[in-house]
Scaffold this motif. Structure first.
Motif, PDB file in Angstrom:
ATOM      1  N   GLY A 223       0.436 -65.317 -19.543  1.00  0.00           N
ATOM      2  CA  GLY A 223       1.758 -64.946 -20.009  1.00  0.00           C
ATOM      3  C   GLY A 223       2.828 -65.439 -19.052  1.00  0.00           C
ATOM      4  N   GLY A 224       3.836 -66.072 -19.595  1.00  0.00           N
ATOM      5  CA  GLY A 224       4.950 -66.562 -18.788  1.00  0.00           C
ATOM      6  C   GLY A 224       6.236 -65.868 -19.175  1.00  0.00           C
ATOM      7  N   ALA A 225       7.329 -66.394 -18.698  1.00  0.00           N
ATOM      8  CA  ALA A 225       8.643 -65.834 -19.000  1.00  0.00           C
ATOM      9  C   ALA A 225       9.591 -66.963 -19.332  1.00  0.00           C
ATOM     10  CB  ALA A 225       9.176 -65.029 -17.817  1.00  0.00           C
ATOM     11  N   ARG A 226      10.590 -66.657 -20.133  1.00  0.00           N
ATOM     12  CA  ARG A 226      11.555 -67.699 -20.491  1.00  0.00           C
ATOM     13  C   ARG A 226      12.483 -68.018 -19.323  1.00  0.00           C
ATOM     14  NH1 ARG A 226      14.552 -68.499 -26.248  1.00  0.00           N
ATOM     15  NH2 ARG A 226      15.669 -70.375 -25.689  1.00  0.00           N
ATOM     16  N   LEU A 227      12.781 -67.022 -18.535  1.00  0.00           N
ATOM     17  CA  LEU A 227      13.624 -67.223 -17.354  1.00  0.00           C
ATOM     18  C   LEU A 227      12.742 -67.202 -16.112  1.00  0.00           C
ATOM     19  CD1 LEU A 227      16.533 -64.786 -18.277  1.00  0.00           C
ATOM     20  CD2 LEU A 227      16.500 -67.264 -18.542  1.00  0.00           C
TER      21      LEU A 227
ATOM     22  N   PRO B  12      14.456 -56.152 -24.569  1.00  0.00           N
ATOM     23  CA  PRO B  12      13.504 -55.580 -25.527  1.00  0.00           C
ATOM     24  C   PRO B  12      12.133 -56.244 -25.481  1.00  0.00           C
ATOM     25  CG  PRO B  12      15.631 -55.971 -26.583  1.00  0.00           C
ATOM     26  CD  PRO B  12      15.703 -56.595 -25.226  1.00  0.00           C
ATOM     27  N   VAL B  13      12.103 -57.561 -25.248  1.00  0.00           N
ATOM     28  CA  VAL B  13      10.818 -58.264 -25.184  1.00  0.00           C
ATOM     29  C   VAL B  13       9.980 -57.744 -24.018  1.00  0.00           C
ATOM     30  CG1 VAL B  13       9.775 -60.498 -24.601  1.00  0.00           C
ATOM     31  CG2 VAL B  13      11.513 -60.358 -26.391  1.00  0.00           C
ATOM     32  N   LYS B  14      10.583 -57.594 -22.865  1.00  0.00           N
ATOM     33  CA  LYS B  14       9.864 -57.071 -21.708  1.00  0.00           C
ATOM     34  C   LYS B  14       9.358 -55.652 -21.970  1.00  0.00           C
ATOM     35  CE  LYS B  14       8.624 -56.331 -17.363  1.00  0.00           C
ATOM     36  NZ  LYS B  14       7.256 -56.732 -16.940  1.00  0.00           N
ATOM     37  N   ALA B  15      10.205 -54.821 -22.568  1.00  0.00           N
ATOM     38  CA  ALA B  15       9.813 -53.437 -22.836  1.00  0.00           C
ATOM     39  C   ALA B  15       8.658 -53.367 -23.831  1.00  0.00           C
ATOM     40  CB  ALA B  15      11.017 -52.648 -23.359  1.00  0.00           C
ATOM     41  N   VAL B  16       8.732 -54.157 -24.908  1.00  0.00           N
ATOM     42  CA  VAL B  16       7.681 -54.145 -25.931  1.00  0.00           C
ATOM     43  C   VAL B  16       6.372 -54.697 -25.365  1.00  0.00           C
ATOM     44  CG1 VAL B  16       6.960 -55.149 -28.137  1.00  0.00           C
ATOM     45  CG2 VAL B  16       9.258 -54.204 -27.899  1.00  0.00           C
ATOM     46  N   MET B  17       6.450 -55.801 -24.631  1.00  0.00           N
ATOM     47  CA  MET B  17       5.219 -56.392 -24.087  1.00  0.00           C
ATOM     48  C   MET B  17       4.571 -55.494 -23.038  1.00  0.00           C
ATOM     49  SD  MET B  17       4.208 -59.052 -25.617  1.00  0.00           S
ATOM     50  CE  MET B  17       2.944 -59.580 -24.477  1.00  0.00           C
ATOM     51  N   ASP B  18       5.380 -54.807 -22.245  1.00  0.00           N
ATOM     52  CA  ASP B  18       4.802 -53.845 -21.301  1.00  0.00           C
ATOM     53  C   ASP B  18       4.006 -52.780 -22.038  1.00  0.00           C
ATOM     54  OD1 ASP B  18       5.818 -55.140 -19.118  1.00  0.00           O
ATOM     55  OD2 ASP B  18       7.411 -53.701 -18.699  1.00  0.00           O
ATOM     56  N   ASP B  19       4.555 -52.305 -23.149  1.00  0.00           N
ATOM     57  CA  ASP B  19       3.917 -51.234 -23.901  1.00  0.00           C
ATOM     58  C   ASP B  19       2.666 -51.714 -24.634  1.00  0.00           C
ATOM     59  OD1 ASP B  19       4.273 -48.359 -24.844  1.00  0.00           O
ATOM     60  OD2 ASP B  19       4.121 -49.393 -26.771  1.00  0.00           O
ATOM     61  N   LEU B  20       2.655 -52.964 -25.070  1.00  0.00           N
ATOM     62  CA  LEU B  20       1.531 -53.503 -25.844  1.00  0.00           C
ATOM     63  C   LEU B  20       0.589 -54.348 -24.992  1.00  0.00           C
ATOM     64  CD1 LEU B  20       3.334 -54.631 -29.149  1.00  0.00           C
ATOM     65  CD2 LEU B  20       2.083 -52.502 -28.732  1.00  0.00           C
ATOM     66  N   PHE B  21       0.692 -54.251 -23.675  1.00  0.00           N
ATOM     67  CA  PHE B  21      -0.060 -55.156 -22.817  1.00  0.00           C
ATOM     68  C   PHE B  21      -1.565 -55.050 -23.040  1.00  0.00           C
ATOM     69  CE2 PHE B  21      -2.025 -56.415 -18.747  1.00  0.00           C
ATOM     70  CZ  PHE B  21      -1.555 -57.711 -18.700  1.00  0.00           C
ATOM     71  N   GLU B  22      -2.044 -53.865 -23.420  1.00  0.00           N
ATOM     72  CA  GLU B  22      -3.482 -53.699 -23.657  1.00  0.00           C
ATOM     73  C   GLU B  22      -3.977 -54.604 -24.771  1.00  0.00           C
ATOM     74  OE1 GLU B  22      -3.829 -49.716 -26.163  1.00  0.00           O
ATOM     75  OE2 GLU B  22      -1.969 -49.817 -24.996  1.00  0.00           O
TER      76      GLU B  22
ATOM     77  N   THR C  21      12.840 -48.831 -30.263  1.00  0.00           N
ATOM     78  CA  THR C  21      12.238 -50.079 -30.732  1.00  0.00           C
ATOM     79  C   THR C  21      10.776 -50.169 -30.306  1.00  0.00           C
ATOM     80  OG1 THR C  21      14.373 -51.217 -30.672  1.00  0.00           O
ATOM     81  CG2 THR C  21      12.394 -52.592 -30.619  1.00  0.00           C
ATOM     82  N   VAL C  22      10.504 -49.823 -29.057  1.00  0.00           N
ATOM     83  CA  VAL C  22       9.137 -49.868 -28.537  1.00  0.00           C
ATOM     84  C   VAL C  22       8.228 -48.941 -29.350  1.00  0.00           C
ATOM     85  CG1 VAL C  22       7.685 -49.269 -26.561  1.00  0.00           C
ATOM     86  CG2 VAL C  22       9.810 -50.549 -26.215  1.00  0.00           C
ATOM     87  N   GLU C  23       8.703 -47.734 -29.620  1.00  0.00           N
ATOM     88  CA  GLU C  23       7.900 -46.770 -30.379  1.00  0.00           C
ATOM     89  C   GLU C  23       7.623 -47.262 -31.792  1.00  0.00           C
ATOM     90  OE1 GLU C  23       8.111 -42.093 -31.889  1.00  0.00           O
ATOM     91  OE2 GLU C  23       9.742 -42.953 -30.708  1.00  0.00           O
TER      92      GLU C  23
END
Length: 384
Positions: free
Chosen positions: A68-72, A156-166, A311-313
């Motif tokens: 996994g990378g990042a855009r910035l 939002p992308v960081k927050a969602v990916m943190d939550d769905l990392f599994e 959004t994450v939920e």
């Protein structure tokens, strides 16, 4: 003729032509095994989450480790990526359209040392994003430097990916799940073709600054920029003087921001009105089924930085319900169509509203155009 005087020969149009005027030619950067076997690959397989092998007709193999990378990125981070590629991959690497980093090696015994090296660097280079899981989220610019965003992108992308990392470093879902974010409905993030789309939306028409508009805008461009013809010529009085300006038909406006792109005197950002909508069910075509457009299921969620909990939920609820209920290899849109969209709303505990009725006349085949939904718990709020 000007062309002839400059040395151009119309009888020999390719003579002395300079065509390689952009970036360096791509095939200069192929790893040797790729250069040797380009266009001659038989198949590929996912060995485990984040690790793939491609087999060529010649019998050559290339192993790919996806991170996994990042855009910035900072130059320090990029240098570290380059160091890894120099050490393990002969100085070659690639980036995917979803901002993943792929390290490629030409021998199986090089894979584990590469994985061990990546793991030794903490969580900088998480390995995954392949097969039946969640891969990295493709997204737009958001508040970083886009001029028409209704929400941020990286946040939002960081927050969602943190939550769905599994689900990123495993392959525990029925099929792949592609998530995308566009910070406004111009959709340069291609969210209309993703399993789950996070879309920034404006809810108010642009505000017109009549005192500036003639100084910073070409009115014909602002008028023609509107895809729905909602912007019309008008006149207004400024400091006792009649000036040419525009007016907006709010009933026709879809809050896309195209007019603001052409005219800085027509901003439409609003802290209270802007937010996020969730769409589901999009995909590109494959051997099983035709492409599908995503459908609106949650019309509005507020912007709540820095972690966007609503959004994450919502995204997690959809993913977990899909994981429990879908058949193997079934994408989210295929699952929703099999059980019926009514059941989708009910199972995901999403209240159905009139905003989810597609009344666009050219979309008759993409969604229910009737209000005659079957009565389920999800429709109670709207039907009572």
């Amino acid at each position: 003729m000007a062309f002839v005087s400059s040395g151009y020969n119309p009888d020999k149009p390719m003579e002395n032509r300079i065509s390689d005027i952009g970036p360096r030619k791509y095939d200069e950067f192929y790893p040797p095994v790729i250069a040797k076997n380009k266009g001659k690959w038989l198949y590929h397989d996912v060995i485990k989450p984040g690790v793939l092998v491609h087999v060529a007709e010649s019998g050559d193999k290339v192993w790919t480790v996806r991170c996994g990378g990042a855009r910035l990125m900072s130059t320090t981070h990029i240098r570290e990526i380059c160091d890894i590629a120099e050490k393990h991959c002969g100085g070659h690497l690639r980036f995917t359209t979803r901002n993943n980093i792929e390290f490629m090696v030409d021998a199986k015994d090089k894979v584990q040392p590469l994985l061990d090296d990546l793991a030794s660097r903490g969580n900088k280079f998480p390995v995954g994003g392949t097969g039946a899981g969640v891969t990295n989220i493709v997204h737009t610019q958001g508040w970083v430097h886009c001029h028409t965003p209704a929400t941020d992108a990286s946040g939002p992308v960081k927050a969602v990916m943190d939550d769905l990392f599994e689900y990123f470093n495993s392959m525990a879902l029925p099929a792949q799940v592609r998530i995308a974010l566009a910070c406004c409905l111009n959709m340069c993030g291609a969210v209309h073709a993703s399993d789950i789309a996070i879309l920034g939306i404006h809810r108010k028409p642009p505000m017109i600054d009549h005192t500036r508009i003639t100084g910073v805008c070409e009115l014909p461009l602002a008028i023609s920029a509107c895809p729905l013809g909602a912007v019309k010529p008008a006149k207004a009085e400024v400091n006792g003087e009649q000036i040419k300006t525009v007016k907006v038909n709010a009933d026709r406006c879809m809050f896309c921001g195209n007019c603001y792109t052409m005219c800085p005197a027509m901003p439409l950002a609003d802290p209270e009105g802007d937010g996020i909508a969730i769409l589901v069910g999009g995909k590109v075509s494959n051997a099983k089924s035709a492409p599908k457009f995503s459908k609106l299921v949650i019309p509005f969620l507020p912007n709540t930085p820095p972690r966007w909990p609503e959004t994450v939920e919502a995204v997690r609820k959809i993913v977990e319900t899909y994981a429990k209920d879908a058949k193997k290899y079934e994408r989210i849109g295929e699952w929703a169509e099999r059980i019926g969209w009514e059941k989708f709303f009910e199972k995901c505990e999403i209240p159905f509203t009139d905003k989810s009725i597609d009344d666009y006349r050219l979309a008759y085949d993409t969604w229910r155009t009737s209000t005659q939904f079957k009565y389920t718990n999800a429709t109670d709020a709207y039907t009572k």
